[in-house]
Design a protein around this motif. Structure first.
Motif, PDB file in Angstrom:
ATOM      1  N   PRO A  19       0.526  -1.163  -0.007  1.00 46.76           N
ATOM      2  CA  PRO A  19       0.130  -0.062   0.069  1.00 46.76           C
ATOM      3  C   PRO A  19       0.909   1.139  -0.082  1.00 46.76           C
ATOM      4  CG  PRO A  19      -0.865  -1.623   1.635  1.00 46.76           C
ATOM      5  CD  PRO A  19       0.593  -2.249   1.100  1.00 46.76           C
ATOM      6  N   GLU A  67       2.074   1.770  -3.675  1.00 52.66           N
ATOM      7  CA  GLU A  67       0.922   1.913  -4.540  1.00 52.66           C
ATOM      8  C   GLU A  67       0.353   3.571  -4.157  1.00 52.66           C
ATOM      9  OE1 GLU A  67      -3.445   0.439  -5.803  1.00 52.66           O
ATOM     10  OE2 GLU A  67      -2.703  -0.251  -4.073  1.00 52.66           O
ATOM     11  N   THR A 109      -1.543  -7.403  -9.233  1.00 49.43           N
ATOM     12  CA  THR A 109      -3.035  -7.336  -9.423  1.00 49.43           C
ATOM     13  C   THR A 109      -3.303  -5.770  -8.622  1.00 49.43           C
ATOM     14  OG1 THR A 109      -3.472  -9.460 -10.039  1.00 49.43           O
ATOM     15  CG2 THR A 109      -5.275  -7.837  -9.266  1.00 49.43           C
ATOM     16  N   GLU A 110      -2.598  -5.789  -7.369  1.00 49.89           N
ATOM     17  CA  GLU A 110      -3.009  -4.748  -6.467  1.00 49.89           C
ATOM     18  C   GLU A 110      -2.450  -3.435  -7.001  1.00 49.89           C
ATOM     19  OE1 GLU A 110      -2.466  -3.561  -1.950  1.00 49.89           O
ATOM     20  OE2 GLU A 110      -2.335  -5.589  -2.480  1.00 49.89           O
ATOM     21  N   ASP A 127      -3.800  -1.130 -11.290  1.00 52.44           N
ATOM     22  CA  ASP A 127      -5.259  -1.049 -11.036  1.00 52.44           C
ATOM     23  C   ASP A 127      -5.968  -0.242 -12.133  1.00 52.44           C
ATOM     24  OD1 ASP A 127      -4.494   1.138  -9.698  1.00 52.44           O
ATOM     25  OD2 ASP A 127      -5.364   0.470  -7.947  1.00 52.44           O
ATOM     26  N   ARG A 154      -1.056 -11.581  -7.015  1.00 49.10           N
ATOM     27  CA  ARG A 154      -1.831 -10.680  -5.988  1.00 49.10           C
ATOM     28  C   ARG A 154      -1.043  -9.299  -6.004  1.00 49.10           C
ATOM     29  NH1 ARG A 154      -0.934  -8.929  -1.126  1.00 49.10           N
ATOM     30  NH2 ARG A 154       0.649 -10.623  -0.952  1.00 49.10           N
ATOM     31  N   VAL A 155       0.324  -9.223  -5.967  1.00 47.99           N
ATOM     32  CA  VAL A 155       0.911  -7.967  -5.771  1.00 47.99           C
ATOM     33  C   VAL A 155       0.802  -6.994  -6.986  1.00 47.99           C
ATOM     34  CG1 VAL A 155       3.201  -6.916  -5.444  1.00 47.99           C
ATOM     35  CG2 VAL A 155       2.501  -8.777  -3.872  1.00 47.99           C
TER      36      VAL A 155
END
Length: 265
Positions: free
Chosen positions: A159, A162, A194-195, A198, A191-192
């Motif tokens: 996060p 991101e 994809t996060e 976005d 998963r990383v």
């Protein structure tokens, strides 16, 4: 531009978890010169003096994270009696290229001096559009999935990363994040990836430079963990991707090989 994890690069011969000789440093400088890169994001250098043993100070300006770190203990493994040294993130930038140095991205540290911050710069090369770059080295040990011991820490770093990506995506300058992600982002459904990929905001529609390409550096590994990730604008300017190998492969000067992209100016 290139990213290269230098594996415990030390200022002095024989120090750290990958003790080296003068001949090793000479060979690594030859590799660096052969990259012919405008800018190299590097990881695991002890300090500026160590980095200058590989990146010719007559040719490159070195900038490194301000985090002091807190190295302690011994290395274990093949060099178990060696003392751990600082592992820091930075850039080697051609002296002919003007750049801005922004504040280090300390949010990636999660308050832990052992975790690396990010080094944030904007290149302003003559005759080229500006390019913002973030050099990172994320927590090791969570290369895929989410069950490994290190995964909760990596999950907390994402996060923070991101947030930087989203803020940069709202700004007018194209950007890339490059370094040792310690994650196989190219594995389908990661998963990383994809996060962070976005498309919100629109320039956070990211491009993984090594997508569809497997590494040749070490036959044990079939997926990269060192990545160059470009935003929508920089991704449109990408012309090619390459991995630099260590000659005949009999001597690996680091446990990572350099990876590079070429881009339109």
């Amino acid at each position: 531009m290139t990213t290269w994890n230098l594996e415990f690069l030390a200022e002095r011969n024989g120090d750290g978890c990958q003790p080296r000789t003068d001949a090793d440093y000479t060979a690594m400088r030859q590799i660096a010169d052969g990259l012919d890169a405008d800018v190299i994001a590097f990881q695991e250098a002890e300090n500026i003096a160590a980095a200058q043993r590989v990146f010719d100070p007559a040719r490159y300006t070195i900038v490194m994270e301000e985090r002091a770190g807190a190295p302690s203990g011994t290395c274990g493994g093949e060099h178990k009696s060696q003392r751990v040294i600082r592992q820091a993130v930075g850039f080697a930038i051609l002296k002919t290229i003007a750049f801005d140095r922004h504040a280090d991205v300390t949010s990636l540290m999660l308050g832990n001096p052992q975790l690396r911050s990010g080094v944030d710069i904007t290149l302003r090369a003559e005759g080229a559009r500006p390019l913002r770059l973030l050099s990172i080295h994320l927590k090791s040990g969570c290369f895929a999935g989410d069950s490994a011991k290190a995964c909760p820490i990596l999950a907390e770093q994402i996060p923070a990363l991101e947030a930087w990506v989203d803020a940069a995506a709202e700004a007018p300058v194209r950007f890339a994040v490059l370094g040792d992600w310690n994650r196989r982002l190219g594995v389908e459904g990661d998963r990383v990836w994809t996060e962070i990929d976005d498309s919100t905001p629109a320039n956070a529609d990211l491009r993984l430079a090594d997508a569809g390409v497997g590494p040749k550096c070490d036959p044990r590994y079939d997926s990269f963990i060192d990545h160059i990730v470009l935003d929508r604008r920089a991704g449109a300017d990408m012309l090619g991707f390459a991995e630099t190998l260590y000659g005949d492969g009999t001597r690996h000067y680091s446990d990572h090989c350099p990876v590079s992209v070429t881009m339109a100016r």
